[in-house]
Scaffold this motif. Structure first.
Motif, PDB file in Angstrom:
ATOM      1  N   MET A 112       0.836  -1.188   0.000  1.00  0.00           N
ATOM      2  CA  MET A 112       0.000   0.000   0.000  1.00  0.00           C
ATOM      3  C   MET A 112       0.875   1.243   0.000  1.00  0.00           C
ATOM      4  O   MET A 112       1.932   1.287   0.629  1.00  0.00           O
ATOM      5  CB  MET A 112      -0.921   0.026   1.234  1.00  0.00           C
ATOM      6  N   THR A 113       0.431   2.286  -0.721  1.00  0.00           N
ATOM      7  CA  THR A 113       1.188   3.525  -0.750  1.00  0.00           C
ATOM      8  C   THR A 113       0.998   4.281   0.553  1.00  0.00           C
ATOM      9  O   THR A 113       0.046   4.033   1.301  1.00  0.00           O
ATOM     10  CB  THR A 113       0.714   4.412  -1.911  1.00  0.00           C
ATOM     11  N   GLN A 114       1.904   5.207   0.819  1.00  0.00           N
ATOM     12  CA  GLN A 114       1.828   5.981   2.054  1.00  0.00           C
ATOM     13  C   GLN A 114       0.507   6.750   2.132  1.00  0.00           C
ATOM     14  O   GLN A 114      -0.113   6.826   3.193  1.00  0.00           O
ATOM     15  CB  GLN A 114       3.007   6.945   2.139  1.00  0.00           C
ATOM     16  N   THR A 115       0.076   7.304   0.996  1.00  0.00           N
ATOM     17  CA  THR A 115      -1.168   8.077   0.970  1.00  0.00           C
ATOM     18  C   THR A 115      -2.350   7.202   1.345  1.00  0.00           C
ATOM     19  O   THR A 115      -3.230   7.606   2.122  1.00  0.00           O
ATOM     20  CB  THR A 115      -1.398   8.687  -0.436  1.00  0.00           C
ATOM     21  N   LYS A 116      -2.401   5.977   0.811  1.00  0.00           N
ATOM     22  CA  LYS A 116      -3.499   5.066   1.130  1.00  0.00           C
ATOM     23  C   LYS A 116      -3.498   4.678   2.604  1.00  0.00           C
ATOM     24  O   LYS A 116      -4.544   4.543   3.227  1.00  0.00           O
ATOM     25  CB  LYS A 116      -3.409   3.811   0.252  1.00  0.00           C
ATOM     26  N   ILE A 117      -2.302   4.488   3.162  1.00  0.00           N
ATOM     27  CA  ILE A 117      -2.192   4.129   4.581  1.00  0.00           C
ATOM     28  C   ILE A 117      -2.699   5.276   5.455  1.00  0.00           C
ATOM     29  O   ILE A 117      -3.446   5.069   6.409  1.00  0.00           O
ATOM     30  CB  ILE A 117      -0.736   3.781   4.939  1.00  0.00           C
ATOM     31  N   VAL A 118      -2.299   6.498   5.110  1.00  0.00           N
ATOM     32  CA  VAL A 118      -2.740   7.686   5.861  1.00  0.00           C
ATOM     33  C   VAL A 118      -4.258   7.801   5.824  1.00  0.00           C
ATOM     34  O   VAL A 118      -4.904   8.073   6.833  1.00  0.00           O
ATOM     35  CB  VAL A 118      -2.081   8.962   5.289  1.00  0.00           C
ATOM     36  N   ASP A 119      -4.837   7.568   4.646  1.00  0.00           N
ATOM     37  CA  ASP A 119      -6.291   7.651   4.498  1.00  0.00           C
ATOM     38  C   ASP A 119      -6.992   6.515   5.240  1.00  0.00           C
ATOM     39  O   ASP A 119      -8.037   6.722   5.866  1.00  0.00           O
ATOM     40  CB  ASP A 119      -6.676   7.616   3.016  1.00  0.00           C
ATOM     41  N   PHE A 120      -6.436   5.307   5.144  1.00  0.00           N
ATOM     42  CA  PHE A 120      -7.069   4.131   5.764  1.00  0.00           C
ATOM     43  C   PHE A 120      -7.184   4.306   7.275  1.00  0.00           C
ATOM     44  O   PHE A 120      -8.204   3.989   7.879  1.00  0.00           O
ATOM     45  CB  PHE A 120      -6.255   2.872   5.447  1.00  0.00           C
ATOM     46  N   PHE A 121      -6.122   4.816   7.892  1.00  0.00           N
ATOM     47  CA  PHE A 121      -6.099   4.969   9.348  1.00  0.00           C
ATOM     48  C   PHE A 121      -6.498   6.381   9.805  1.00  0.00           C
ATOM     49  O   PHE A 121      -6.460   6.670  10.997  1.00  0.00           O
ATOM     50  CB  PHE A 121      -4.710   4.624   9.898  1.00  0.00           C
ATOM     51  N   ARG A 122      -6.853   7.232   8.830  1.00  0.00           N
ATOM     52  CA  ARG A 122      -7.275   8.615   9.126  1.00  0.00           C
ATOM     53  C   ARG A 122      -6.238   9.315  10.014  1.00  0.00           C
ATOM     54  O   ARG A 122      -6.568   9.926  11.041  1.00  0.00           O
ATOM     55  CB  ARG A 122      -8.658   8.630   9.783  1.00  0.00           C
ATOM     56  N   ILE A 123      -4.986   9.203   9.603  1.00  0.00           N
ATOM     57  CA  ILE A 123      -3.881   9.789  10.375  1.00  0.00           C
ATOM     58  C   ILE A 123      -3.928  11.308  10.278  1.00  0.00           C
ATOM     59  O   ILE A 123      -4.080  11.874   9.196  1.00  0.00           O
ATOM     60  CB  ILE A 123      -2.523   9.264   9.858  1.00  0.00           C
ATOM     61  N   GLN A 124      -3.799  11.948  11.430  1.00  0.00           N
ATOM     62  CA  GLN A 124      -3.830  13.408  11.484  1.00  0.00           C
ATOM     63  C   GLN A 124      -2.492  13.992  11.047  1.00  0.00           C
ATOM     64  O   GLN A 124      -1.439  13.432  11.324  1.00  0.00           O
ATOM     65  CB  GLN A 124      -4.157  13.868  12.909  1.00  0.00           C
ATOM     66  N   LYS A 125      -2.540  15.140  10.380  1.00  0.00           N
ATOM     67  CA  LYS A 125      -1.325  15.802   9.917  1.00  0.00           C
ATOM     68  C   LYS A 125      -0.723  16.639  11.054  1.00  0.00           C
ATOM     69  O   LYS A 125      -1.304  16.796  12.107  1.00  0.00           O
ATOM     70  CB  LYS A 125      -1.635  16.684   8.720  1.00  0.00           C
ATOM     71  N   GLY A 126       0.462  17.177  10.801  1.00  0.00           N
ATOM     72  CA  GLY A 126       1.129  17.986  11.809  1.00  0.00           C
ATOM     73  C   GLY A 126       1.934  17.150  12.772  1.00  0.00           C
ATOM     74  O   GLY A 126       2.073  17.476  13.947  1.00  0.00           O
ATOM     75  N   ALA A 127       2.478  16.024  12.299  1.00  0.00           N
ATOM     76  CA  ALA A 127       3.229  15.116  13.167  1.00  0.00           C
ATOM     77  C   ALA A 127       4.489  15.777  13.717  1.00  0.00           C
ATOM     78  O   ALA A 127       4.930  15.464  14.813  1.00  0.00           O
ATOM     79  CB  ALA A 127       3.603  13.852  12.395  1.00  0.00           C
TER      80      ALA A 127
END
Length: 260
Positions: A1-16
């Motif tokens: 899975m691409t990084q973008t798909k992983i971020v979307d799948f887990f609804r990861i918040q930005k501003g890490a």
């Protein structure tokens, strides 16, 4: 899975990046409170926050392994209990109704759980990999050494009344609330929504080797008046070791004689 798909799948918040400073402060705060509390409660063991893998590429690999398992199981990610119309409402989850009473999660441990939830929202997941085994199916293994009493995950999924699931053939239903009135008993059903806890396997209760595998304990706590199921390491876990807990920790109704 691409990084973008992983971020979307887990609804990861930005501003890490900004959150890294906040996380360090939270860790220090938890440690200070833990040191102070040891003076007053030497015998009580505290729940420890998990330590995320520092390598971001490896963290993506860990999340990708979970996303793959969940997608294969037709599940959506949810790191909290979900209340769906037509099932049990949130007002039904009252820990005070537990037959015999339910232990209240201490303040310091509650802060640890909140810290772990915050880290998870930022994509700082526990150091775990979901690996498919030809005999056991999906399994969870440690991707780093994990200390005894480390928080692993909350058991999440849709909350429903036990009587509604009488004919359910799902193999992952978890008891949430055991009330004196059978009609008010609640269970967690991770068949559609859930997290990594869905893939942690159970031990064989009928063999000595099976019992030796246990490295996770499953405990129900009263958190702000509601029942929650927490999975916590019950001993040191070595990197590469598979995670197991006792499916019959509270009730001896789950058949495990066929477990490996």
């Amino acid at each position: 899975m691409t990084q973008t798909k992983i971020v979307d799948f887990f609804r990861i918040q930005k501003g890490a990046e900004d959150a890294e400073v906040e996380k360090c402060g939270l860790f220090q705060d938890v440690k200070k409170r833990r040191k102070r509390s040891l003076v007053m409660h030497k015998k009580r063991r505290r729940i420890l926050p998990y330590v995320p893998t520092e390598d971001k590429v490896q963290r993506l690999k860990q999340m990708a392994s979970l996303a793959t398992a969940m997608t294969s199981s037709k599940m959506k990610f949810s790191n909290e209990l979900t209340y769906i119309p037509g099932m049990a409402g949130r007002s039904s989850n009252q820990a005070r109704l537990e037959e015999g009473g339910m232990q209240i999660l201490p303040k310091e441990d509650k802060e640890t759980i909140e810290l772990c939830r915050t880290m998870q929202k930022r994509g700082e997941c526990p150091p775990l990999l979901v690996v498919f085994d030809s005999r056991e199916g999906f399994t969870v293994q440690a991707d780093a050494d994990i200390k005894d009493m480390t928080f692993i995950a909350e058991y999440t999924g849709d909350v429903d009344f036990l009587e509604n699931r009488a004919n359910d053939d799902g193999d992952s239903i978890m008891t949430l609330l055991l009330t004196e009135d059978p009609s008010k008993r609640l269970v967690i059903c991770p068949d559609k929504r859930g997290n990594i806890s869905r893939f942690i396997n159970g031990i064989n209760n009928h063999t000595l080797d099976g019992k030796k595998k246990k490295n996770i304990k499953c405990v129900r706590y009263d958190i702000d008046g509601e029942s929650h199921v927490l999975l916590v390491a019950c001993r040191d876990i070595a990197c590469g070791e598979k995670l197991y807990y006792d499916y019959n920790g509270y009730e001896h109704e789950y058949p495990t004689h066929h477990f490996i």
